[in-house]
Write a protein that holds these residues in place. Structure first.
Motif, PDB file in Angstrom:
ATOM      1  N   ALA A  16      -7.280 -53.230  -4.832  1.00 41.16           N
ATOM      2  CA  ALA A  16      -6.324 -53.580  -5.883  1.00 41.16           C
ATOM      3  C   ALA A  16      -5.928 -55.049  -5.830  1.00 41.16           C
ATOM      4  CB  ALA A  16      -5.075 -52.706  -5.777  1.00 41.16           C
ATOM      5  N   CYS A  17      -6.260 -55.727  -4.725  1.00 41.00           N
ATOM      6  CA  CYS A  17      -5.964 -57.162  -4.593  1.00 41.00           C
ATOM      7  C   CYS A  17      -7.212 -58.014  -4.770  1.00 41.00           C
ATOM      8  CB  CYS A  17      -5.324 -57.447  -3.235  1.00 41.00           C
ATOM      9  SG  CYS A  17      -3.678 -56.753  -3.026  1.00 41.00           S
ATOM     10  N   ASP A  18      -8.300 -57.406  -5.198  1.00 40.48           N
ATOM     11  CA  ASP A  18      -9.534 -58.158  -5.428  1.00 40.48           C
ATOM     12  C   ASP A  18      -9.254 -59.230  -6.484  1.00 40.48           C
ATOM     13  OD1 ASP A  18     -12.155 -58.997  -6.293  1.00 40.48           O
ATOM     14  OD2 ASP A  18     -12.964 -57.172  -5.397  1.00 40.48           O
ATOM     15  N   ALA A  50      -9.964 -50.274  -9.298  1.00 40.80           N
ATOM     16  CA  ALA A  50      -9.592 -50.045  -7.896  1.00 40.80           C
ATOM     17  C   ALA A  50      -9.334 -48.573  -7.613  1.00 40.80           C
ATOM     18  CB  ALA A  50      -8.355 -50.872  -7.537  1.00 40.80           C
ATOM     19  N   GLU A  51      -8.745 -47.854  -8.546  1.00 38.47           N
ATOM     20  CA  GLU A  51      -8.405 -46.455  -8.308  1.00 38.47           C
ATOM     21  C   GLU A  51      -9.658 -45.611  -8.089  1.00 38.47           C
ATOM     22  OE1 GLU A  51      -6.197 -42.604 -10.437  1.00 38.47           O
ATOM     23  OE2 GLU A  51      -5.889 -44.623 -11.246  1.00 38.47           O
ATOM     24  N   ALA A  52     -10.594 -45.680  -9.016  1.00 37.89           N
ATOM     25  CA  ALA A  52     -11.815 -44.877  -8.899  1.00 37.89           C
ATOM     26  C   ALA A  52     -12.634 -45.287  -7.674  1.00 37.89           C
ATOM     27  CB  ALA A  52     -12.657 -45.011 -10.169  1.00 37.89           C
ATOM     28  N   ASP A  53     -12.767 -46.594  -7.461  1.00 33.50           N
ATOM     29  CA  ASP A  53     -13.552 -47.066  -6.320  1.00 33.50           C
ATOM     30  C   ASP A  53     -12.915 -46.632  -5.003  1.00 33.50           C
ATOM     31  OD1 ASP A  53     -15.145 -48.245  -8.215  1.00 33.50           O
ATOM     32  OD2 ASP A  53     -14.458 -50.291  -7.849  1.00 33.50           O
ATOM     33  N   THR A  54     -11.582 -46.683  -4.934  1.00 38.42           N
ATOM     34  CA  THR A  54     -10.874 -46.247  -3.730  1.00 38.42           C
ATOM     35  C   THR A  54     -11.115 -44.770  -3.473  1.00 38.42           C
ATOM     36  OG1 THR A  54      -9.125 -47.905  -3.956  1.00 38.42           O
ATOM     37  CG2 THR A  54      -8.612 -45.958  -2.644  1.00 38.42           C
ATOM     38  N   PHE A  55     -11.059 -43.963  -4.517  1.00 40.72           N
ATOM     39  CA  PHE A  55     -11.244 -42.523  -4.362  1.00 40.72           C
ATOM     40  C   PHE A  55     -12.571 -42.206  -3.675  1.00 40.72           C
ATOM     41  CE2 PHE A  55     -13.136 -38.556  -5.801  1.00 40.72           C
ATOM     42  CZ  PHE A  55     -12.150 -37.639  -5.461  1.00 40.72           C
TER      43      PHE A  55
END
Length: 395
Positions: A237-239, A248-253
Motif C-alpha cells: 500500500a506504500c508502493d 494492494a488489497e488483491a496482491d496482499t491477499f
C-alpha cells in the motif's frame, strides 16, 4: 561507487532481465532490500512469495487474472442476507425462501451468523494492529467501491464491538492481548471506521482476513494472522507506483495466502508435533541454544523457563511483535529469501537469546521471563549478523 549504489545496481541487473533469476534474487534480498528508491521491496516480495512468475512477459496476464478473481471473491462472499445480489443484467433476492430463524444448514442466514463469530475476532484484531504508528488508521486512496458504495456490506457493520483504545493495547501475546497503562493516550476514534465512501487501511485488512477465513474453512482465522498480513499490506500500500498501489488489497491477499500455505502448521494445533509444527520449531531453537551456549541453555533449563513462554510468539508470528515495523520488514527480507524456507528464523531467535547472555545468566526466573517476552531495543543488523554467523553465512 557507494555501497548503496552497488546494491541497487545488483537489483537492477536481476529485475531488468526478461526472466528473473530467482536464485540470484534470493541471494541479494537475503542481505536486505534497500528502502530507497521505493518500490523494490513490494516487487521483490511478490516474486519471493511466488505471486509473480519469473518470466516477466507473463506478469500482465497473471495480475489481471488474480485481481479479477479477488473481485469475484468479494462479490460472492461478502453478501448479506436481506440484500440483493446485483449485476448489470439482473436483480435477484438472495433471501428468497430464507429467513433468520431458518435452521437449515444451507440457509444463508445460518452462514451469516456463523461468519459473524469469526468476523468479531478479526474486527477486534485489525483495530489493534500497530498502534504505535498511524498508518492503519488512515484512509486508503483506493477504497473498494463495491463495498463503500453498497449500503450495509461493510464488514464492521455486521458485528457489535467496543472500539479499542489503541494506546492501551500492547502488541504482545498471541491469543489474549495484554492491556497496559501508558502516559500518552490516543483518542478512541483512531480506529473508528471512516465515513461512507472512504475506508481505513484496517478495514481493508479486515476484508482480506475475512475472505481468507471463508476460503480456508479447514483452518479459518486464527488470532495473530493480522500480524502476518499487516506488514505485507503496508509494503504494497506504500508502493510509490500508483499502478501497483491501487491493487494492494488483491496482491496482499494472494501473497498472504501463499505465505500462510508455508507457515500454516504454526497455526494448526493438531499439527503442533509435525516436522514444521510449532513444538518442533521450539525444540530446534532449544537445541541450537544448547549447542551454541550451554551455559545459557542450562540457566534457562534450571529455571524451568520453557521456550513456550516466549518463543511461541516469536516463531508463530515471524517476530512481527518483537521489533518496530521497519525492522520486521528487514527481517522478512531475509526470511522470504531463505533458501531453506524459514530455517533462518531459528537462527534469528537463537541470536536474540545469545545476545542477552549476560542479563540471562544474572537474572532470576521472573526477570528472564520479562526480558524475553519484551525483547529490548537493539540494532536489527546486530541481531541479523549474529544469526548469519550461526547459520554459517555472512550478512
Amino acid at each position: 561507487m557507494s555501497i548503496l549504489r552497488k546494491r541497487l545496481s545488483e537489483f537492477d541487473d536481476v529485475l531488468d532481465a526478461d526472466e528473473i533469476d530467482t536464485v540470484s534474487l534470493s541471494k541479494i534480498c537475503f542481505h536486505g532490500i534497500p528502502d530507497e528508491p521505493g518500490g523494490l521491496r513490494p516487487l521483490c516480495w511478490k516474486l519471493l512469495l511466488n505471486y509473480l512468475p519469473p518470466i516477466k512477459s507473463n506478469w500482465i496476464e497473471t495480475l489481471k487474472r488474480k485481481r479479477e478473481l479477488y473481485n469475484t471473491f468479494i462479490e460472492d462472499l461478502i453478501v448479506m442476507p436481506g440484500e440483493s445480489n446485483t449485476d448489470d443484467k439482473e436483480r435477484v433476492d438472495v433471501t428468497l425462501h430464507d429467513h433468520p430463524l431458518n435452521l437449515n444448514p444451507d440457509s444463508k442466514w445460518q452462514t451469516y451468523f456463523k461468519d459473524n463469530e469469526v468476523l468479531l475476532q478479526i474486527d477486534k484484531d485489525v483495530r489493534r494492529l500497530c498502534p504505535d504508528i498511524s498508518f492503519f488508521q488512515q484512509g486508503t486512496d483506493y477504497p473498494c467501491q463495491k463495498i463503500v458504495n453498497a449500503n450495509g456490506q461493510r464488514l464492521h457493520h455486521r458485528v457489535q464491538h467496543t472500539v479499542l483504545k489503541s494506546a492501551n493495547v500492547e502488541r504482545k501475546g498471541l491469543g489474549v492481548t495484554k492491556q497496559i497503562a501508558v502516559s500518552v493516550r490516543k483518542a478512541t476514534e483512531d480506529y473508528a471506521p471512516l465515513s461512507e465512501g472512504g475506508e481505513a487501511h484496517w478495514e481493508v485488512l479486515e476484508r482480506i482476513l475475512f475472505l481468507y477465513a471463508k476460503l480456508n474453512p479447514g483452518q479459518g482465522y486464527v488470532q495473530g494472522m493480522n500480524e502476518i498480513v499487516g506488514p505485507i499490506y503496508h509494503a504494497f500500500a506504500c508502493d510509490p507506483d500508483p499502478t501497483w498501489r491501487k491493487h494492494a488489497e488483491a496482491d496482499t491477499f494472494f501473497c498472504f495466502t501463499n505465505l500462510m500455505a508455508e507457515i500454516r502448521d504454526f497455526f494448526i494445533k493438531t499439527l503442533d508435533e509435525a516436522e514444521f509444527g510449532i513444538n518442533s520449531m521450539m525444540s530446534k531453537l532449544t537445541n541450537q541454544v544448547r549447542a551454541n551456549d550451554p551455559d545459557i541453555w542450562l540457566r534457562l533449563h534450571q529455571q524451568e523457563l520453557c521456550p513456550q513462554y516466549y518463543s511461541f510468539r516469536w516463531l508463530t508470528l515471524l517476530l512481527s511483535q518483537e521489533f518496530p515495523l521497519p525492522d520486521v520488514m528487514r527481517i522478512w527480507d531475509s526470511l522470504f529469501a531463505d533458501e531453506n524456507r524459514f530455517s533462518f528464523l531459528i537462527h534469528i531467535c537463537c541470536a536474540m537469546i545469545l545476545l542477552l547472555r549476560d542479563q540471562l545468566l544474572a537474572g532470576d526466573f521472573a526477570t528472564n521471563v520479562k526480558l524475553l517476552q519484551n525483547f529490548p531495543s537493539m540494532d536489527i543488523q546486530i541481531v541479523l549478523s549474529k544469526a548469519a554467523t550461526l547459520a554459517g553465512k555472512t550478512l
